[in-house]
Scaffold this motif. Sequence first.
Motif, PDB file in Angstrom:
ATOM      1  N   UNK A 137     -26.997  37.681  -2.105  1.00 32.62           N
ATOM      2  CA  UNK A 137     -25.770  38.462  -2.217  1.00 32.62           C
ATOM      3  C   UNK A 137     -24.582  37.518  -2.268  1.00 32.62           C
ATOM      4  N   UNK A 138     -23.566  37.907  -2.989  1.00 31.36           N
ATOM      5  CA  UNK A 138     -22.271  37.241  -2.939  1.00 31.36           C
ATOM      6  C   UNK A 138     -21.222  38.318  -2.732  1.00 31.36           C
ATOM      7  N   UNK A 139     -20.482  38.181  -1.651  1.00 32.28           N
ATOM      8  CA  UNK A 139     -19.442  39.132  -1.282  1.00 32.28           C
ATOM      9  C   UNK A 139     -18.091  38.477  -1.571  1.00 32.28           C
ATOM     10  N   UNK A 140     -17.273  39.123  -2.365  1.00 35.35           N
ATOM     11  CA  UNK A 140     -15.940  38.616  -2.705  1.00 35.35           C
ATOM     12  C   UNK A 140     -14.894  39.584  -2.177  1.00 35.35           C
ATOM     13  N   UNK A 141     -13.814  39.039  -1.620  1.00 34.47           N
ATOM     14  CA  UNK A 141     -12.820  39.946  -1.087  1.00 34.47           C
ATOM     15  C   UNK A 141     -11.490  39.307  -0.805  1.00 34.47           C
ATOM     16  N   UNK A 142     -10.651  40.104  -0.163  1.00 30.20           N
ATOM     17  CA  UNK A 142      -9.298  39.715   0.199  1.00 30.20           C
ATOM     18  C   UNK A 142      -9.295  39.319   1.670  1.00 30.20           C
ATOM     19  N   UNK A 143      -8.713  38.167   1.973  1.00 34.23           N
ATOM     20  CA  UNK A 143      -8.634  37.663   3.342  1.00 34.23           C
ATOM     21  C   UNK A 143      -7.992  38.700   4.252  1.00 34.23           C
ATOM     22  N   UNK A 144      -8.650  38.993   5.369  1.00 31.58           N
ATOM     23  CA  UNK A 144      -8.118  39.929   6.357  1.00 31.58           C
ATOM     24  C   UNK A 144      -8.501  39.404   7.731  1.00 31.58           C
ATOM     25  N   UNK A 161     -30.886  47.353   3.939  1.00 35.36           N
ATOM     26  CA  UNK A 161     -30.602  46.391   5.007  1.00 35.36           C
ATOM     27  C   UNK A 161     -31.422  45.116   4.824  1.00 35.36           C
ATOM     28  N   UNK A 162     -30.795  43.962   5.083  1.00 35.33           N
ATOM     29  CA  UNK A 162     -31.490  42.677   4.995  1.00 35.33           C
ATOM     30  C   UNK A 162     -30.930  41.704   6.014  1.00 35.33           C
ATOM     31  N   UNK A 163     -31.810  40.899   6.584  1.00 29.67           N
ATOM     32  CA  UNK A 163     -31.374  39.796   7.436  1.00 29.67           C
ATOM     33  C   UNK A 163     -31.014  38.645   6.508  1.00 29.67           C
ATOM     34  N   UNK A 164     -29.803  38.140   6.663  1.00 27.61           N
ATOM     35  CA  UNK A 164     -29.227  37.230   5.680  1.00 27.61           C
ATOM     36  C   UNK A 164     -28.572  36.026   6.346  1.00 27.61           C
ATOM     37  N   UNK A 165     -28.788  34.841   5.761  1.00 34.75           N
ATOM     38  CA  UNK A 165     -28.020  33.656   6.137  1.00 34.75           C
ATOM     39  C   UNK A 165     -26.878  33.525   5.140  1.00 34.75           C
ATOM     40  N   UNK A 166     -25.643  33.481   5.619  1.00 35.45           N
ATOM     41  CA  UNK A 166     -24.519  33.169   4.748  1.00 35.45           C
ATOM     42  C   UNK A 166     -24.360  31.659   4.733  1.00 35.45           C
ATOM     43  N   UNK A 167     -24.196  31.099   3.551  1.00 39.87           N
ATOM     44  CA  UNK A 167     -24.237  29.646   3.390  1.00 39.87           C
ATOM     45  C   UNK A 167     -22.870  29.008   3.160  1.00 39.87           C
ATOM     46  N   UNK A 168     -21.839  29.816   2.978  1.00 44.68           N
ATOM     47  CA  UNK A 168     -20.510  29.268   2.732  1.00 44.68           C
ATOM     48  C   UNK A 168     -19.474  30.373   2.933  1.00 44.68           C
ATOM     49  N   UNK A 176     -15.108  34.228  -0.965  1.00 43.60           N
ATOM     50  CA  UNK A 176     -16.382  34.502  -1.624  1.00 43.60           C
ATOM     51  C   UNK A 176     -17.463  33.987  -0.683  1.00 43.60           C
ATOM     52  N   UNK A 177     -18.355  34.864  -0.222  1.00 45.06           N
ATOM     53  CA  UNK A 177     -19.359  34.471   0.754  1.00 45.06           C
ATOM     54  C   UNK A 177     -20.766  34.719   0.200  1.00 45.06           C
ATOM     55  N   UNK A 178     -21.500  33.649  -0.152  1.00 40.05           N
ATOM     56  CA  UNK A 178     -22.872  33.811  -0.639  1.00 40.05           C
ATOM     57  C   UNK A 178     -23.877  33.856   0.514  1.00 40.05           C
ATOM     58  N   UNK A 179     -24.892  34.694   0.351  1.00 35.30           N
ATOM     59  CA  UNK A 179     -25.932  34.803   1.369  1.00 35.30           C
ATOM     60  C   UNK A 179     -27.315  34.919   0.750  1.00 35.30           C
ATOM     61  N   UNK A 180     -28.330  34.546   1.549  1.00 31.74           N
ATOM     62  CA  UNK A 180     -29.725  34.597   1.105  1.00 31.74           C
ATOM     63  C   UNK A 180     -30.604  35.197   2.212  1.00 31.74           C
ATOM     64  N   UNK A 181     -31.718  35.746   1.814  1.00 29.26           N
ATOM     65  CA  UNK A 181     -32.677  36.341   2.746  1.00 29.26           C
ATOM     66  C   UNK A 181     -33.100  35.318   3.784  1.00 29.26           C
TER      67      UNK A 181
END
Length: 133
Positions: free
Chosen positions: A59-66, A98-105, A119-124
């Motif tokens: 997954x890659x989640x992109x968004x606005x800083x909050x 639902x997934x257990x995910x490591x975000x890498x950045x 932008x936050x990328x994640x993997x299983x």
Amino acid sequence: MAKEAPTIAVAIDDSGGSARTISNDITNLDWSIPRAVQDVTGVDKSAIERLLLLADFSITVNGVFNDASNMSHDVFKTVGSASVARTVTLTTSGKSLPNETFFTDYPLSRGTDGSLTFSAPGVLSDGTVPTWA
């Protein structure tokens, strides 16, 4: 089933394991549930023969800083320092993934217009096959 353009609820655990719904901070996201494939074609074949192997999730989640309490910055600010799997739950049209995910950045970007985005990328992380419920 009817075609639709549903909204998506996105809940991601913070580093303490508390699910935080941060859908309002997210402008777009991409996710994938690929399967590995092994080519097992013998010299006696005239077409490719394959085996379907392990499942994955990214997954890659992109968004606005909050940086408000319990929002996207609270969720991702420890990506670089906390080695924890986070439950990511995508919910749309009454279905959830639902997934257990490591975000890498957790890169932040300040645009020329003054916008601050992430932008936050994640993997299983846990070997559980991704399954819609």
